[in-house]
Design a protein around this motif. Structure first.
Motif, PDB file in Angstrom:
ATOM      1  N   GLY A   1       0.825  -1.203   0.000  1.00  0.00           N
ATOM      2  CA  GLY A   1       0.000   0.000   0.000  1.00  0.00           C
ATOM      3  C   GLY A   1       0.858   1.253   0.000  1.00  0.00           C
ATOM      4  N   TYR A   2       1.995   1.198   0.734  1.00  0.00           N
ATOM      5  CA  TYR A   2       2.919   2.324   0.785  1.00  0.00           C
ATOM      6  C   TYR A   2       3.529   2.561  -0.604  1.00  0.00           C
ATOM      7  N   ALA A   3       3.940   1.543  -1.283  1.00  0.00           N
ATOM      8  CA  ALA A   3       4.543   1.639  -2.610  1.00  0.00           C
ATOM      9  C   ALA A   3       3.529   2.169  -3.609  1.00  0.00           C
ATOM     10  N   LEU A   4       2.286   1.760  -3.453  1.00  0.00           N
ATOM     11  CA  LEU A   4       1.242   2.226  -4.358  1.00  0.00           C
ATOM     12  C   LEU A   4       0.999   3.732  -4.179  1.00  0.00           C
ATOM     13  N   ARG A   5       1.002   4.186  -2.885  1.00  0.00           N
ATOM     14  CA  ARG A   5       0.837   5.630  -2.636  1.00  0.00           C
ATOM     15  C   ARG A   5       2.000   6.427  -3.225  1.00  0.00           C
ATOM     16  N   GLU A   6       3.202   5.895  -3.143  1.00  0.00           N
ATOM     17  CA  GLU A   6       4.376   6.570  -3.715  1.00  0.00           C
ATOM     18  C   GLU A   6       4.265   6.661  -5.232  1.00  0.00           C
ATOM     19  N   ILE A   7       3.791   5.619  -5.836  1.00  0.00           N
ATOM     20  CA  ILE A   7       3.626   5.599  -7.298  1.00  0.00           C
ATOM     21  C   ILE A   7       2.570   6.639  -7.689  1.00  0.00           C
ATOM     22  N   ILE A   8       1.463   6.698  -6.952  1.00  0.00           N
ATOM     23  CA  ILE A   8       0.399   7.667  -7.256  1.00  0.00           C
ATOM     24  C   ILE A   8       0.930   9.085  -7.092  1.00  0.00           C
ATOM     25  N   GLN A   9       1.701   9.306  -6.023  1.00  0.00           N
ATOM     26  CA  GLN A   9       2.290  10.635  -5.790  1.00  0.00           C
ATOM     27  C   GLN A   9       3.251  11.007  -6.927  1.00  0.00           C
ATOM     28  N   SER A  10       4.040  10.058  -7.374  1.00  0.00           N
ATOM     29  CA  SER A  10       4.981  10.313  -8.472  1.00  0.00           C
ATOM     30  C   SER A  10       4.239  10.616  -9.766  1.00  0.00           C
ATOM     31  N   VAL A  11       3.141   9.888 -10.005  1.00  0.00           N
ATOM     32  CA  VAL A  11       2.348  10.112 -11.215  1.00  0.00           C
ATOM     33  C   VAL A  11       1.740  11.514 -11.167  1.00  0.00           C
ATOM     34  N   LYS A  12       1.227  11.934  -9.989  1.00  0.00           N
ATOM     35  CA  LYS A  12       0.668  13.285  -9.838  1.00  0.00           C
ATOM     36  C   LYS A  12       1.749  14.331 -10.073  1.00  0.00           C
ATOM     37  N   SER A  13       2.934  14.084  -9.546  1.00  0.00           N
ATOM     38  CA  SER A  13       4.051  15.032  -9.728  1.00  0.00           C
ATOM     39  C   SER A  13       4.422  15.150 -11.209  1.00  0.00           C
ATOM     40  N   VAL A  14       4.483  14.015 -11.887  1.00  0.00           N
ATOM     41  CA  VAL A  14       4.819  14.016 -13.319  1.00  0.00           C
ATOM     42  C   VAL A  14       3.719  14.730 -14.103  1.00  0.00           C
ATOM     43  N   ALA A  15       2.465  14.513 -13.747  1.00  0.00           N
ATOM     44  CA  ALA A  15       1.340  15.161 -14.431  1.00  0.00           C
ATOM     45  C   ALA A  15       1.401  16.676 -14.222  1.00  0.00           C
ATOM     46  N   HIS A  16       1.744  17.099 -12.994  1.00  0.00           N
ATOM     47  CA  HIS A  16       1.880  18.533 -12.705  1.00  0.00           C
ATOM     48  C   HIS A  16       3.009  19.146 -13.549  1.00  0.00           C
ATOM     49  N   LEU A  17       4.150  18.458 -13.624  1.00  0.00           N
ATOM     50  CA  LEU A  17       5.274  18.950 -14.430  1.00  0.00           C
ATOM     51  C   LEU A  17       4.899  19.029 -15.913  1.00  0.00           C
ATOM     52  N   MET A  18       4.139  18.043 -16.378  1.00  0.00           N
ATOM     53  CA  MET A  18       3.719  18.055 -17.775  1.00  0.00           C
ATOM     54  C   MET A  18       2.769  19.216 -18.045  1.00  0.00           C
ATOM     55  N   ALA A  19       1.900  19.532 -17.101  1.00  0.00           N
ATOM     56  CA  ALA A  19       0.982  20.666 -17.258  1.00  0.00           C
ATOM     57  C   ALA A  19       1.772  21.979 -17.306  1.00  0.00           C
ATOM     58  N   GLU A  20       2.787  22.102 -16.449  1.00  0.00           N
ATOM     59  CA  GLU A  20       3.635  23.306 -16.476  1.00  0.00           C
ATOM     60  C   GLU A  20       4.375  23.422 -17.799  1.00  0.00           C
TER      61      GLU A  20
END
Length: 145
Positions: free
Chosen positions: A2-21
């Motif tokens: 569950g911890y690894a899954l949350r990290e992956i989701i956080q990384s995906v959100k971070s990448v999506a934010h960078l792509m939007a910028e």
């Protein structure tokens, strides 16, 4: 897991934010380049208009010079005093030199003589010469019409 899954989701959100910028930055660059292209097109249009005006001015200047030469040729048929003829030719040549130099102003165009004294306009002397010419022509039987 569950911890690894949350990290992956956080990384995906971070990448999506960078792509939007990156996308927003790309859009700003696109607008900037578009404005530069518009400005360059306007400059090109103005340059072409200026070139056309210069060409028209040169053509008109050449035409005026030709007309002045024709007029001088016609004037040669009249009998006038040498001093008037020489003055007319001097003024014509001086004007042609000024036109060739780009219309530079002449020292006689100043309002004073450089010593604070008001200059007498050259037209005053020319008016007197014109009166003399008219009197001479009248005496010789020429009429103004």
């Amino acid at each position: 897991s569950g911890y690894a899954l949350r990290e992956i989701i956080q990384s995906v959100k971070s990448v999506a934010h960078l792509m939007a910028e990156l996308s927003a930055s790309n859009e700003e660059q696109k607008r900037g380049v578009s404005q530069i292209n518009t400005a360059i097109a306007e400059l090109d249009t103005m340059t072409q208009q200026n070139a056309a005006l210069v060409e028209e001015t040169a053509s008109a200047s050449e035409e005026m010079a030709n007309l002045a030469r024709e007029l001088m040729t016609m004037m040669e048929k009249f009998k006038i005093r040498d001093e008037v003829w020489n003055e007319a030719r001097r003024v014509s040549e001086e004007q042609a030199r000024r036109n060739a130099a780009g219309g530079a102003t002449h020292a006689t165009d100043k309002k004073d003589d450089g010593n604070g004294r008001k200059k007498i306009p050259a037209s005053a002397g020319l008016k007197a010469k014109n009166r003399d010419i008219k009197e001479t022509l009248a005496k010789e039987g020429f009429e103004e019409f």
